[in-house]
Design an enzyme around this catalytic site. Structure first.
Site, PDB file in Angstrom:
ATOM      1  CG  HIS A   1       7.392  88.234  64.341  1.00 21.42           C
ATOM      2  ND1 HIS A   1       6.914  89.445  64.778  1.00 21.42           N
ATOM      3  CD2 HIS A   1       6.684  87.940  63.205  1.00 21.42           C
ATOM      4  CE1 HIS A   1       5.974  89.872  63.933  1.00 21.42           C
ATOM      5  NE2 HIS A   1       5.823  88.979  62.989  1.00 21.42           N
TER       6      HIS A   1
ATOM      7  CB  SER B   1       6.192  88.168  59.107  1.00 21.79           C
ATOM      8  OG  SER B   1       5.072  88.677  58.417  1.00 21.79           O
TER       9      SER B   1
ATOM     10  N   GLY C   1      -4.176  87.029  49.590  1.00 17.01           N
ATOM     11  CA  GLY C   1      -3.016  86.173  49.837  1.00 17.01           C
ATOM     12  C   GLY C   1      -3.329  84.683  49.719  1.00 17.01           C
TER      13      GLY C   1
ATOM     14  CG  ASP D   1       0.264  86.423  60.894  1.00 20.96           C
ATOM     15  OD1 ASP D   1      -0.549  86.093  61.777  1.00 20.96           O
ATOM     16  OD2 ASP D   1       1.065  87.383  61.014  1.00 20.96           O
TER      17      ASP D   1
HETATM   18  C1  LIG Z   1      -1.967  89.668  61.489  1.00 22.18           C
HETATM   19  S1  LIG Z   1      -1.714  90.805  60.209  1.00 22.18           S
HETATM   20  C2  LIG Z   1      -0.211  90.290  59.465  1.00 22.18           C
HETATM   21  C3  LIG Z   1       1.020  90.525  60.268  1.00 22.18           C
HETATM   22  C4  LIG Z   1       2.301  90.121  59.589  1.00 22.18           C
HETATM   23  N1  LIG Z   1       2.231  88.783  59.017  1.00 22.18           N
HETATM   24  C5  LIG Z   1       3.450  90.132  60.562  1.00 22.18           C
HETATM   25  O1  LIG Z   1       3.727  89.110  61.216  1.00 22.18           O
HETATM   26  O2  LIG Z   1       4.103  91.171  60.690  1.00 22.18           O
HETATM   27  C6  LIG Z   1      -2.874  90.296  58.999  1.00 22.18           C
HETATM   28  C7  LIG Z   1      -2.857  91.164  57.757  1.00 22.18           C
HETATM   29  O3  LIG Z   1      -3.598  90.503  56.727  1.00 22.18           O
HETATM   30  C8  LIG Z   1      -4.216  91.488  55.902  1.00 22.18           C
HETATM   31  N2  LIG Z   1      -5.252  90.786  55.140  1.00 22.18           N
HETATM   32  C9  LIG Z   1      -6.513  90.450  55.515  1.00 22.18           C
HETATM   33  N3  LIG Z   1      -7.087  89.676  54.588  1.00 22.18           N
HETATM   34  C10 LIG Z   1      -6.178  89.486  53.598  1.00 22.18           C
HETATM   35  C11 LIG Z   1      -6.153  88.731  52.387  1.00 22.18           C
HETATM   36  N4  LIG Z   1      -7.213  88.012  52.018  1.00 22.18           N
HETATM   37  N5  LIG Z   1      -5.025  88.746  51.644  1.00 22.18           N
HETATM   38  C12 LIG Z   1      -3.941  89.467  52.026  1.00 22.18           C
HETATM   39  N6  LIG Z   1      -3.901  90.197  53.160  1.00 22.18           N
HETATM   40  C13 LIG Z   1      -4.995  90.208  53.944  1.00 22.18           C
HETATM   41  C14 LIG Z   1      -4.688  92.508  56.899  1.00 22.18           C
HETATM   42  O4  LIG Z   1      -4.876  93.761  56.271  1.00 22.18           O
HETATM   43  C15 LIG Z   1      -3.529  92.511  57.911  1.00 22.18           C
HETATM   44  O5  LIG Z   1      -2.594  93.516  57.595  1.00 22.18           O
END
Ligand SMILES: C[S@@+](CC[C@H](N)C(=O)[O-])C[C@H]1O[C@@H](n2cnc3c(N)ncnc32)[C@H](O)[C@@H]1O
Length: 277
Positions: A19, A99, A143, A163
């Protein structure tokens, strides 16, 4: 399939590296008075209430943000990040930002945020958190796929934050492959990729795969909280940044010099900040 919940880990040593780095990238790019697109491929819930039973279970924030928030001799840029974190809470809630929320604080009304999150519990939370930011759009879709469809952005200026949770070993190679797809569509964007350091071979493979793509500029920052390479679980994490702002490595170095001794679990934390991977 989606078992990872970031709420259990919010504010840990990995979050403070990712972050802070993200905030520095966005702070730099928003100095220019031209619209910017921010794409978060794995957005999470946007904000995390640390009083919840999930966050309280492991209390990982105590060994991350908890160790740096009131430390003496905090560098000015780290204070900027800590002030944003403090702004995320309120009198009766102890929260840590995700994020999307941090990005929304730094972006301007004419910038756009595109946020993807698949988890059925976290997506509605993300939508709720981000409803205050009219320039943000949340998608409950994959994503990886969605980000490819959003590039190149009409603004011709953009940051993509990748991420994932790395629940599957193949996520490391998926991330590298995806980076290749995205940069072919939009080569001048800034790409920030977070990865956990659990197994050194996996990390080395990821680095090799990204290097092989021959991007003009690849920076890399890592923070490990123990020197014990055999330690179980995530002993550290890293950020790869494609097309980093010129000032980024110096700014992250300052952060790492400050934070690494504070987050050490056995006195043996270490870090590196490479301007060229
Ligand atoms: C490490 S966390 C993200 C944290 C966030 N980026 C932050 O820094 O606050 C990963 C997230 O990706 C989501 N996720 C997993 N596979 C995904 C996909 N294919 N597309 C979108 N989100 C996904 C999970 O549910 C989880 O909430």
């Amino acid at each position: 399939m989606l078992s990872y919940r970031h709420l259990y880990h919010a504010g840990n040593h990995a979050d403070i590296l990712k972050h802070y780095t993200l905030c520095r990238i966005l702070s730099y790019l928003t100095q220019k008075d031209k619209p910017l697109r921010y794409i978060d491929t794995h957005a999470g819930a946007g904000r995390y209430d640390l009083n919840t039973s999930e966050a309280q279970k492991l209390q990982e924030y105590n060994d991350g943000i908890g160790r740096i928030r009131n430390a003496p001799k905090t560098p000015a840029l780290v204070k900027d990040y800590l002030n944003l974190v403090a702004k995320c809470g309120s009198n009766n809630s102890y929260s840590y930002p995700g994020s999307p929320w941090l990005a929304a604080q730094l972006l301007r009304p004419y910038d756009r945020l595109e946020l993807c999150e698949l988890h059925p519990q976290d997506f509605p939370r993300l939508e709720k958190t981000m409803s205050a930011f009219k320039n943000s759009h949340c998608y409950d879709v994959d994503g990886f796929q969605k980000s490819a469809s959003l590039l190149p952005p009409v603004e011709r200026r953009g940051v993509v934050f990748i991420d994932p949770s790395y629940e599957l070993k193949q996520d490391y190679s998926k991330v590298a492959d995806h980076l290749q797809v995205l940069t072919r569509k939009f080569s001048t964007g800034v790409y920030a990729i977070w990865y956990p350091i659990v197994n050194s071979d996996q990390v080395a493979r990821l680095h090799r795969a990204v290097r092989k793509q021959q991007h003009e500029k690849i920076a890399c920052y890592e923070l490990s909280v123990t020197a014990d390479e055999a330690a179980k679980g995530m002993r550290g994490s890293g950020m790869i940044v494609i097309n980093p702002p010129w000032s980024l490595t110096a700014e992250v170095t300052e952060f790492l010099e400050f934070a690494a001794p504070l987050v050490a679990t056995d006195g043996g934390s270490h870090w590196r900040a490479l301007d060229t991977l």
